[in-house]
Each structure stands twice: as structure tokens, then as C-alpha cells.
Design an enzyme around this catalytic site. Structure first.
Site, PDB file in Angstrom:
ATOM      1  CG  HIS A  94      -1.812   1.196   1.269  1.00  9.85           C
ATOM      2  ND1 HIS A  94      -2.189   1.778   2.455  1.00  9.85           N
ATOM      3  CD2 HIS A  94      -2.364   1.974   0.293  1.00  9.85           C
ATOM      4  CE1 HIS A  94      -2.940   2.842   2.212  1.00  9.85           C
ATOM      5  NE2 HIS A  94      -3.058   2.978   0.897  1.00  9.85           N
ATOM      6  CG  ASN A 146      -6.255   4.876   4.089  1.00  9.17           C
ATOM      7  OD1 ASN A 146      -5.725   5.946   4.405  1.00  9.17           O
ATOM      8  ND2 ASN A 146      -6.124   4.348   2.892  1.00  9.17           N
TER       9      ASN A 146
END
Ligand code: T1G
Length: 699
Positions: free
Chosen positions: A432, A482
């Protein structure tokens, strides 16, 4: 014990003190004692005419032992005892630097009478990155050897310098490290032992060599980038003292300014972060015996913003990258955007034209999966939709060679589901990257249920090669970064409903130390990103009718942020300056009325607590679920991925510093005060409750 840290030997009237304290010759107690003992021995031995201090490992010295700062073993007497003994030695002391000297390591060299090194070497005073300043005479000796401005730059920036930029510091700079022993021998043979010993402390800074207003101007000049930090300004004061005071008084002043820094929470936070960064690389999922796969050829699926940025990381590291896009025009566009990025960097003088061409030559494009048959690592960066990603992984599974690592750049989707689309889930992992992928240092490496240890280890090591700070995390919605930011964004939007203005919220968070507030950040990233995530998360948020309702309305009205010239704020064409828009407050007012939420004046403190504490609470839940292995990993993610101020150490260190009991009390207060909403979102994590009740910390 001290002998093993500093070996002592005498040869042809030269006493050698050889530091040996791997991995970096940190100047821990054993080294300090060994140096003093060595100097005393050499002075007491009439056969000794010259003293050499050097190292037999890669570094000359990485400075004081930072781990002593929290254990209380650190004695500020490095300066007053050890370096004083060296500088006041009646026999010349020569520092021979085979490798880097940082912090106290450079200060040790500066206290010697001569310094010899090789031109590839670097030195620096990075103490400011630890929330302190050079506390062993560095701020007093360096300005006596180099121009004051250059000393200021080194001390305040903390950046390493090539020794070739410091000719006045070194008696000799040879071409290669192999030449050092012979050069040292020749230097000593030619040394005039009857001459006065050159002590740096005897030099007076020439006041005519710099503008008296330099220090005030310097402090003014760093105001923006050093916003919120304490140590950089004390660094300036310490260097200024070197130009105004005799050496002993200057040393005294340096000591006072050093201790002032050492006692701050910022110093504790930045020293925590120094080790947190390194601890992120120590994971339990593999060990020294776990094999690592060779990554010689990489492919990136998708030549959009993320795919292009990801590809650049590998080209920058000299690794060939094949970019796959099914549409030729999209592929061409992606490659030309990359070239444009490189050319812009070259215009700033950070790359040469040949660098650009070299990097571009490593990038090839294709529209056919068949061209990926021999790559070692594929990173998928296509549209954030499960079906699309599963189709890509199915194709990869069919064409890629056995042992190829298949990675997804998804920021929220379940990697176990993506892996299930292949026959090789053990080779599937999440990489990511954070946007812009070629700039942001953070890389969340996401291990799925079946990801093989060697795949994890290979990716953790590959991260270092592409100069990323990797943190290993587990699979859940949003992984760590996130997932936590969701709570933060939810609270910001709810506070707007309850009567706070976006600019008030942004100002509070900016003052806390983040680079920008949640609303400015949302407008920059695009409000549509959050909107689509919420659409896919209905089950998670449907119990809260107020959940980001204003943001949803704005997106449905086409107000998706900076790119549309309007989001929460308005924007003049070509100008990123957010302009408050009363009509958004009107929407908030109407939605609040519809939802029966009474608007009120909200204090800055409540805004800060309601944005930051739920973030911390989510971090505690993540730790409980094992999605992050340790609290310091979460700190690294937030400092590198979201701009959390490093002088607060990261969200979990910040909680430790203010006290988990304070966080728990506030969580319970808002849980009570906010009725159903509070019940839904302010339930303290059991780990937070447990640690708070035990008076413990996350880190
Ligand atoms: N003290 C204690 N441990 C240290 C250390 C130090 N100074 N430097 C490195 N380590 C550990 C590190 O935690 C890691 O451990 C291992 O060594 C390898 O480090 C009075 C008060 C020197 C450029 O700020 O910048 O002097 O994780 O992975 O990439 O004025 O380490 O393996 O268990 O970073 O080759 C000032 C800090 C101190 C330099 C090497 N000095 N170190 O980088 O290896 S304050 C610094 C670094 C001071 C005086 C003041 C880097 C490095 P582990 P690494 P690397």
C-alpha cells in the site's frame, strides 16, 4: 569491559585508541571510560609521542548512545570529561575517520587536534532530529573551524555533509579509505612535535566574518519549516553563543540549552521515533533463515497516478519496470506523465538530463499480460473495485512464473479475497503506497492470511531498496492508516454539523502540528474518494444517520474539492488557498435541524480531543486485533503517512505523553455527552481501558 570497547596499543611512539562498539561505535559508558583510560595511559607513557583515535568498524562513531537517554545512563560529561581530556592532552591527538562521524562522534573528532579522513566520507550533527542539540561542544567548536553560516546550516538542519565541503576541519582528506593508514603514518612522521598543539577551543570566531543580524534572520528563515519545533531555535542560540562568549562560557551556555531541550516532551517524542522507525523493520513473521527472492524485474498494472508513481520508485532504484495498460493511449499518457515528473525534478537541479534518460530507459510499456511472464514482482494499481482487481489477479496467475510475487496496491479492499482469485495465495501480498507514491516514504506492507514468510521478508527488504519506510500490517478495512483516519474524518464532519466551522477545525489541527486540517486535506485529495468508500461501507455506518451527511451532499452536488474549484471550501482557478463558503455552513445547519442536532459553540480543545482521541482509540483496537504488531508501528505510519508531527512522536506516543487516563476520561465524557452518537463512536477500546487503569502506556 572498557578495554573491549576501546582497544589500546602502542607502536613506534604512537598510541592508538581503537573504538570497537558495533554497530555504530555509539559513545556509551564503556567507550567513554575506554577513551579516558587510553588518554591517561598514553600521557603516562614517555615512549608515546602522538595519540591516534580511530575505529575498526564501518563508522568512526554514530554519536552518543541514544538508548542511554531514557535509561538515565547518559552523562552530559562527554564534553566536560572525555573531550576535555582529549583537547587538553599535552601530546597531539589525531582523529582518523575511516567512516561517518555523527553527533558526539563528530564532536569527539573536533576535540582532537588533527583530523584525517577520505573524500567519500560524511559527517554531521543530527542531534536536532532527536529534539536536542550537539551537547559536547559541537556548537562551539564547529563555528571555530568553518564559516558561521555553514556551522548554523549543519547544526540546525542536522543533515550530513560530505567532508569535501569541510576542508578547514581536516588536516588531510585522502582519495580513498585504503589510503588512510599510510597517510596517517606519513602525517605523524611529518608532525612537528615541538610546535604548539592546535586546540580548537583556542580559536576565536572572527566577528567580522558574519553579519551580526545573521542569527535573528536565520531564526526568521526557518520559522515555516521548523513550525512547532523547539530544538532548532536553541541550536541557533548555541551557535550564536560561540560567536559571543569565550569557549568555557560558550560550553556552559551550550550545556544549558542542551538540557533545556532534553527535558522537553519533544525530545522524548523524537528519540522514541528514532527507535520506532528502526523497530518497524524488526518483525516476527520471519527470521534470518527465511529465504529472500530476487527482485530483478518488476511490473506495474495500471499507468495512472498511483501506477506511475509506483513505477518511478523502481526506476529510481535502477530496477527495470514494465507498465501494463490495456488501452494504448492510457499507457502513452502514463509514460509521458512520468517523463514530465522527471523533467520537472531535473529543472530543479535534482536530476541530470542523463539521469532522466536512464530512468526512462528502465520503463517499458505493454498492453499484453504475456509480457509479464518473467517478472519477479507485479504490483497492481487499478481501479479500487474488487471485481476489477480479482480479474487482474486471475490473469496474473495465468501468465506469471512460479514464485513471482503478486502484490496489490489496494488501500481498503480485503486482500484475502483478492488472493482467492489465484492458485497461489502464498505469493499474494499488499503493498500500500501513499500518494504521491514516488514521494511519500511510507509503505504499508499488508500480509494476507496465506502470505508466505519469504514473500513478506522479500517485500520488507525491497522497501529499503526503493527507499521506503515499510511497516508490516494485517488485513482489515483500511489496514492501519486509513482505518484510523476514518474516525478522524468522521469527527471533523460531525463537529461541523454540531456548529464548528471547517476553518475552525482546520486551524485547531494545523496548530496541533499536522500540515493541514481534515477539511483542507479532504478537498485536496478529493471528497469523492471518501464518498465512494462510504458507499461501500453502508453496513458499517448506517446506524449513524449523521455520518458525513454534508460531505455526501457536497459530492452529490459536484463539489468534489480542489479539482472542481469547490468542495468544503471554494478555490480561485489555479489557487489552492481555501476560501470559506457560507453556503456549506447553511447545509450543515439544515442537516443538523433535520437530524435534531442542536448547534452550539464548540471549544478548540473539544475539537482537538474529538479528532485525535478516536484516532488513538482506533489504534488501540488495531493493536488488540493484531493488525499492527506494536504501538510504535502505528506512530511510524502516522508520522510518515499523514504528517503527524514527529515532535509528538505519533498518535500512540502522544497518548502516552499526555496519559492514557486522560484519553480514557475524555472518551467516556464524549460518550456520555453525545447521546446515541457518543454511544456509537466513543466506546473506549478495552486495551485503552486496561492500560489506563494499570497506569501503563502503549509504547
Ligand atoms: N545510539 C544508539 N543506537 C544507535 C545509534 C546511537 N547513536 N545509532 C544507531 N543506533 C542503532 C540503531 O538503533 C540500530 O539498532 C543500529 O544501531 C543500526 O542503526 C552529546 C547527545 C549512524 C547513520 O543521531 O543516524 O551524539 O535497530 O539501522 O542505516 O551531542 O543509525 O539494529 O537494533 O540506523 O547504517 C547523535 C543516529 C546522537 C545518529 C547508521 N547521533 N544514528 O545508519 O543503521 S545524540 C545520531 C543514525 C549525540 C551529543 C549528542 C544511523 C546511522 P537496531 P541503523 P544505518
Amino acid at each position: 569491559m572498557s578495554q573491549s570497547a576501546v582497544a589500546y596499543s602502542v607502536q613506534q611512539s604512537v598510541a592508538s585508541l581503537i573504538m570497537h562498539n558495533p554497530p555504530v561505535n555509539a559513545l556509551g559508558k564503556a567507550v567513554r571510560v575506554g577513551l579516558v583510560e587510553g588518554i591517561e595511559k598514553a600521557l603516562a607513557d614517555d615512549a608515546v609521542k602522538v595519540i591516534v583515535i580511530t575505529s575498526d568498524i564501518g563508522f568512526f562513531s554514530g554519536g552518543a548512545d541514544i538508548s542511554e537517554f531514557s535509561t538515565g545512563d547518559f552523562e552530559p560529561n562527554l564534553s566536560t570529561v572525555v573531550l576535555h581530556a582529549i583537547e587538553q592532552s599535552t601530546k597531539p591527538v589525531v582523529a582518523v575517520l575511516p567512516g561517518p562521524a555523527f553527533g558526539g562522534g563528530l564532536e569527539l573528532a573536533l576535540a582532537c587536534h588533527y583530523r584525517i579522513t577520505h573524500k567519500a566520507n560524511k559527517v554531521g550533527l543530527p542531534e536536532v532530529n532527536l529534539g536536542i542539540l550537539p551537547g559536547a561542544g559541537g556548537t562551539q567548536r564547529l563555528p571555530r573551524l568553518v564559516p558561521v553560516q555553514q556551522a548554523l546550516d549543519m547544526v540546525v538542519s542536522g543533515r550530513p555533509q560530505s567532508v569535501t565541503k569541510l576542508p578547514s576541519v581536516f588536516a588531510e582528506i585522502v582519495d580513498s579509505v585504503e589510503q588512510l593508514p599510510a597517510a596517517t603514518q606519513t602525517f605523524i612522521e611529518n608532525l612537528d612535535l615541538t610546535a604548539d598543539i592546535p586546540r580548537t577551543c583556542d580559536i576565536t570566531v572572527d566577528s567580522a566574518s558574519f553579519d551580526p543580524a545573521l542569527f535573528e534572520q536565520y531564526a526568521e528563515g526557518i520559522k515555516k519549516q521548523a513550525r512547532g519545533f523547539f530544538a532548532p531555535f536553541n541550536c541557533i542560540k548555541a551557535v550564536q553563543a560561540a560567536t559571543e562568549l569565550p569557549f568555557p562560557e560558550g560550553l556552559q551556555r551550550e550545556g544549558e540549552l542542551f538540557l533545556e531541550c532534553m527535558q522537553t516532551s519533544q525530545a522524548r517524542a523524537q528519540q522514541h521515533f528514532f527507535f520506532a522507525e528502526r523497530a518497524a523493520g524488526h518483525v516476527q513473521d520471519y527470521d534470518k533463515s527465511t529465504p529472500v527472492r530476487d527482485i530483478k524485474k518488476v511490473a506495474v498494472i495500471g499507468a495512472g497516478t498511483m501506477g506511475g508513481g509506483i513505477a518511478m520508485n523502481f526506476a529510481n532504484a535502477g530496477i527495470p519496470v514494465t507498465m501494463l495498460e490495456l488501452q494504448p493511449e492510457a499507457l502513452e499518457k502514463g509514460l509521458s506523465v512520468i517523463r514530465g515528473n522527471y523533467e520537472r525534478t531535473a529543472k530543479k537541479g535534482k536530476l541530470t538530463a542523463e539521469d532522466v534518460e536512464k530512468r526512462m530507459s528502465l520503463l517499458t510499456g505493454t498492453t499484453s499480460y504475456a509480457d509479464l511472464a518473467d517478472v519477479d514482482l507485479v504490483i497492481e494499481a487499478v481501479f479500487e473495485k474488487m471485481e476489477v482487481k480479482q480479474a487482474v489477479f486471475k490473469s496474473l496467475d495465468e501468465v506469471c512464473k512460479p514464485g513471482a510475487i503478486l502484490a496489490t496496491n489496494t488501500s481498503t479492499l480485503d486482500i484475502n479475497e483478492i488472493a482467492a482469485a489465484t492458485s497461489r495465495p502464498q505469493d499474494v501480498i499488499g503493498l500500500h503506497f501513499f500518494s504521491p507514491a514516488n514521494v511519500m516514504k511510507l509503505l504499508e506492507i499488508v500480509k494476507a492470511e496465506h502470505t508466505a514468510p519469504e514473500v513478506i521478508k522479500t517485500c520488507m527488504q525491497m522497501a529499503k531498496i526503493i527507499r521506503k519506510v515499510a511497516v508490516l500490517v494485517g488485513v482489515c478495512f483500511g489496514f492501519v492508516g486509513n482505518r484510523m483516519i476514518e474516525a478522524y474524518g468522521r469527527e471533523a464532519n460531525r463537529l461541523m454539523l454540531e456548529g464548528a466551522t471547517p476553518e475552525q477545525v482546520d486551524k485547531v489541527i494545523y496548530k496541533f502540528g499536522l500540515p493541514m486540517g481534515p477539511f483542507t486535506m479532504g478537498d485536496m485529495a478529493g471528497l469523492d474518494i471518501g464518498y465512494f468508500v462510504r458507499q461501500s461501507r453502508k453496513a458499517f455506518i448506517e446506524h449513524d444517520p449523521s455520518y458525513c451527511v454534508v460531505a455526501d451532499k457536497l459530492v452529490e452536488d459536484g463539489r468534489v474539492g480542489l479539482k472542481a474549484g469547490k468542495g468544503v471550501y471554494l478555490y480561485e482557478p489555479g489557487n489552492r488557498q481555501p476560501i470559506p463558503d457560507e453556503s456549506v455552513l447553511e447545509i450543515a445547519k439544515q442537516e443538523a435541524a433535520r437530524l435534531g442536532i442542536e448547534q452550539r459553540k464548540i471549544s478548540d480543545q473539544e475539537i482537538l480531543e474529538r479528532c485525535i482521541y478516536p484516532l488513538i482509540n482506533e489504534g488501540a483496537l488495531i493493536l488488540e486485533e493484531g493488525i499492527a504488531a506494536k504501538a510504535s508501528d502505528i506512530d511510524v505510519i502516522y508520522v510518515y503517512g499523514y504528517g503527524f508531527p514527529v515532535y509528538r512522536g505519533g498518535p500512540m506516543k502522544f497518548a502516552d505523553e499526555i496519559g492514557l487516563d486522560k484519553v480514557l476520561t475524555a472518551m467516556n465524557k464524549y460518550r456520555e455527552q453525545l447521546g446515541d452518537y457518543g454511544e456509537a463512536w466513543f466506546k473506549p477500546a478495552p486495551l485503552l481501558e486496561k492500560l489506563a487503569q494499570q497506569g501503563k502506556t502503549f509504547n
